[in-house]
Scaffold this motif. Structure first.
Motif, PDB file in Angstrom:
ATOM      1  N   THR A 392      37.110 -28.668 -28.107  1.00 29.51           N
ATOM      2  CA  THR A 392      38.515 -29.074 -28.225  1.00 29.51           C
ATOM      3  C   THR A 392      39.408 -27.884 -28.542  1.00 29.51           C
ATOM      4  OG1 THR A 392      37.842 -31.268 -28.996  1.00 29.51           O
ATOM      5  CG2 THR A 392      40.107 -30.611 -29.455  1.00 29.51           C
ATOM      6  N   ARG A 395      39.962 -25.698 -25.481  1.00 27.53           N
ATOM      7  CA  ARG A 395      40.988 -26.295 -24.628  1.00 27.53           C
ATOM      8  C   ARG A 395      42.381 -26.044 -25.185  1.00 27.53           C
ATOM      9  NH1 ARG A 395      38.942 -32.333 -22.778  1.00 27.53           N
ATOM     10  NH2 ARG A 395      37.518 -31.643 -21.122  1.00 27.53           N
ATOM     11  N   GLU A 400      45.240 -26.193 -22.339  1.00 25.42           N
ATOM     12  CA  GLU A 400      44.878 -27.362 -21.529  1.00 25.42           C
ATOM     13  C   GLU A 400      45.174 -28.618 -22.345  1.00 25.42           C
ATOM     14  OE1 GLU A 400      40.810 -26.849 -20.490  1.00 25.42           O
ATOM     15  OE2 GLU A 400      41.157 -25.019 -19.332  1.00 25.42           O
ATOM     16  N   GLY A 403      43.845 -32.353 -21.737  1.00 23.83           N
ATOM     17  CA  GLY A 403      42.482 -32.726 -22.108  1.00 23.83           C
ATOM     18  C   GLY A 403      42.304 -32.956 -23.590  1.00 23.83           C
TER      19      GLY A 403
END
Length: 722
Positions: A392, A395, A400, A403
């Motif tokens: 996580t 990302r 990102e 996501g």
């Protein structure tokens, strides 16, 4: 030709029709099988969870003799039982009146109040049946039964959140119920266990408030839009009435949440770290919509703090009375100042902010919680949680954002409840595994389904590469990983339950029970002395001796008196064996002096792990202490002290004269000791030696002859000339 062609077409149509019907039937059959398979698995998970729920109660009554940490007793049971039943007990530094760091109010409510009811019932039954119902077994089991009942608040909280958000609750409850954290810590009287229960309840209430607010805000905004677009007055009135019937949500559970937070902080001030992200999510509910503004956010903070004040004042008041900062006389004349009150959480924080003081309890590397304690507590789920969070964060740093979980979602709440407190706990230099057990609820909720689905249901990588594809097919996919994740979870949790529940320091409580019986049947004028080493502290309340500090009243003489002390406990931790022997000689000297000067008979005992028996025998022989006789009274099995871990290739000590050894000081090799080999006799001999070391040996120390000893008033022992 035409008839033949039409016949062929009809045959083909019938054939395709049959295939369609067959495939449709197969599809329906497959769906039915999947449905029943799902329900069968769900039923199996329910039954397995119920088995572990019953097992949790069974483990209370067996009982678990394993001794996880001294704080299990010395932060609650020892003090409360000692105060209530007026027993000899050890009052640790945390309950020092000068600087108390533990609140007594919550242990009083959870333990002493139930003890009062039990004592009344036990007294009535004892008068009727002449059966004594107040002894060491009850002192151990009754508080654990209370904690076991409280532990099911964790189960209810998990079930409640799963039902609210439409999540599969069976596998999550199974993971929670089968966790050794619940089977061991969940039934113990740790303040961390109470902290875990309060965190779970707080999470459930915050999650409930979040979904309520989201639902009501959505309905409100929908009705407002309908109201604006309405044409007729009648329709507007109808929509306005619907809008006014919507329930309030802004301050849902506010008083209950603030009370839980205050109780949690007075129980353990580290609750500030666990509760802060949960309270923040409660305050943040609905922010970003047209309905909820910053005015609502600030008003929630203000009212939350105000609603917490009554509970804070109650805790401060009762703590101040218990620690004698506030007396009845001062209350009567109303001579009260700020110094008459004690705020134990602040004392706790001041103490733990001093690195030199926390160093006294042990220093750990900063990564201990992350790399050791999390996998130890949650094994595969802990590792999955850490990897998932790392993914996580990657990302997030790659921007990102699509996501990532939504900030005000249940996933965001659970991630905050795990990693915000974990980050701050990593900064503290004293790190024990039990400090992390409040993370149980969010870790299980987020990742328990992995035990059935495996690491990844779909291909997780963006790029297609044969190495990544093979890694997914052989390790990550459901078919590859699901079959061993659940087995690994069961194996580790069962092993840790057995180890910490029945082996680790498991001889301490039977030792206390032994002396409880010894104190009941000893002669009235005899004193018992117990020396312990390389084992955890023994709770004195389990010996069940009336307190020598309690002031009693003699109705015949009208005088007050105190009971004379006749049981003495000397605990030397992991003291070097040579120094331990000197302590034994000193204690023996004092006992002999009292016997000669005051005619007080005595019995002196030593309790050490059997893994040290041979080493201690060597130390005794080496120190020319032949006048001491160590008579083995009993061995309490099983018992494992990590401070004196058994040696796999241990050697049986040879109780022979020095000429049998290659060196005169009993070192080197013994000529009559069996030589190492792969023979069956030697292997069984070594295995027997290894198993024998999992015990706690109790020796009675006697003098072989009193003539070689000259006992002086200073309490020293010297060898007399022969």
């Amino acid at each position: 030709m035409k008839l033949h062609t039409e016949k062929q077409k009809n045959d083909e149509i019938k054939k395709h029709s049959k295939i369609k019907h067959t495939s449709a039937r197969a599809r329906i059959t497959n769906q039915i099988n999947q449905f029943w398979s799902r329900h069968r698995n769900a039923d199996e998970n329910w039954y397995t969870y119920l088995f572990f729920a019953v097992l949790r109660f069974v483990l209370v009554f067996i009982p678990q003799l394993g001794y996880v940490h001294p704080d299990e007793f010395f932060q609650s049971v020892e003090v409360i039982a000692g105060d209530h039943f007026q027993l000899e007990h050890t009052r640790t530094w945390e309950f020092n009146n000068t600087l108390p760091v533990r609140s007594i109010t919550l242990p009083f409510l959870l333990l002493r109040v139930p003890w009062s009811f039990y004592e009344f019932i036990a007294t009535v039954l004892q008068n009727a049946t002449h059966i004594k119902l107040l002894h060491s077994y009850i002192y151990l089991v009754f508080p654990r039964l209370i904690m076991c009942c409280l532990s099911f608040i964790n189960d209810w909280s998990l079930y409640h959140v799963c039902r609210l958000y439409g999540l599969r609750c069976e596998i999550r409850l199974l993971a929670l119920g089968s966790s050794w954290v619940m089977l061991v810590f969940g039934t113990r009287t740790f303040s961390n266990t109470i902290e875990m229960t309060l965190c779970s309840l707080l999470l459930a209430l915050v999650a409930d408030s979040m979904i309520t607010t989201n639902t009501i805000v959505y309905k409100k905004e929908y009705l407002e839009e309908r109201y604006i677009n309405a044409v007729s007055i009648g329709e507007k009135v109808r929509i306005w009435k619907l809008k006014t019937t919507l329930p309030t949500h802004n301050y849902k559970y506010m008083l209950l949440l603030s009370t839980i937070c205050v109780v949690g902080v007075f129980n353990r001030p580290t609750f500030l770290l666990f509760g802060a992200p949960m309270v923040f999510y409660w305050l943040l509910r609905g922010m970003g919509t047209k309905t909820i503004t910053f005015t609502d956010f600030n008003l929630r903070i203000l009212l939350f703090c105000v609603s917490a004040l009554p509970t804070i004042l109650v805790f401060i008041f009762f703590d101040s009375i218990y620690y004698k900062y506030l007396t009845a006389g001062e209350l009567q004349i109303f001579d009260i100042g700020i110094n008459n009150f004690v705020f134990t959480p602040w004392n706790f924080i001041k103490y733990n902010l001093d690195p030199s003081k926390t160093a006294e309890h042990g220093l750990h590397p900063k990564y201990t919680h992350l790399l050791v304690n999390t996998p130890l507590l949650y094994n595969v789920l802990g590792i999955i949680a850490l990897i998932s969070f790392a993914h996580t964060m990657i990302r997030f740093f790659k921007a990102e954002y699509q996501g990532l979980p939504r900030a005000q979602s249940i996933v965001g709440l659970m991630l905050g409840a795990i990693f915000v407190p974990l980050f701050f706990l990593l900064l503290i230099n004293h790190q024990e595994a039990r400090f992390l057990i409040p993370l149980t609820f969010p870790i299980v909720l987020l990742h328990a389904t992995k035990l059935l689905t495996g690491f990844c249901i779909t291909y997780p990588f963006k790029e297609e590469h044969w190495i990544l594809r093979q890694f997914y097919n052989r390790v990550l996919c459901t078919q590859a990983s699901a079959k061993y994740l659940l087995k690994t979870w069961y194996i580790f949790n069962i092993a840790l339950t057995v180890f910490f529940g029945f082996i680790h320091q498991a001889g301490v409580f039977p030792l206390a029970q032994h002396f409880e019986h010894a104190m009941q049947f000893k002669p009235s004028g005899e004193h018992l002395h117990l020396i312990t080493s390389h084992m955890y502290d023994m709770p004195l309340s389990f010996v069940n001796i009336p307190s020598s500090r309690t002031l009693l009243f003699d109705r015949n003489t009208g005088r007050r008196y105190r009971r004379s002390k006749d049981f003495y406990l000397y605990e030397y931790g992991s003291l070097n064996l040579e120094k331990l022997l000197r302590k034994i000689k000193l204690s023996l000297s004092n006992c002999e002096f009292k016997r000669n000067s005051k005619q007080i008979n005595y019995r002196l005992f030593l309790a050490i792990p059997t893994s040290l028996s041979d080493d201690f025998a060597y130390v005794v022989d080496k120190s020319n202490s032949s006048y001491l006789h160590f008579e083995l009274q009993r061995i309490f099995y099983p018992h494992l002290s990590t401070e004196a871990f058994p040696s796999i290739f241990g050697r049986h000590i040879c109780d022979v004269d020095p000429p049998e050894w290659s060196q005169d000081d009993l070192k080197g090799t013994c000529s009559i000791e069996p030589e190492p080999s792969l023979s069956f006799d030697y292997v069984t001999h070594q295995f027997s030696s290894f198993i024998h070391q999992f015990g706690l040996a109790l020796y009675e120390i006697k003098l072989k002859s009193r003539s070689p000893l000259n006992v002086y008033k200073r309490g020293t022992i010297t060898r007399s000339s022969k």
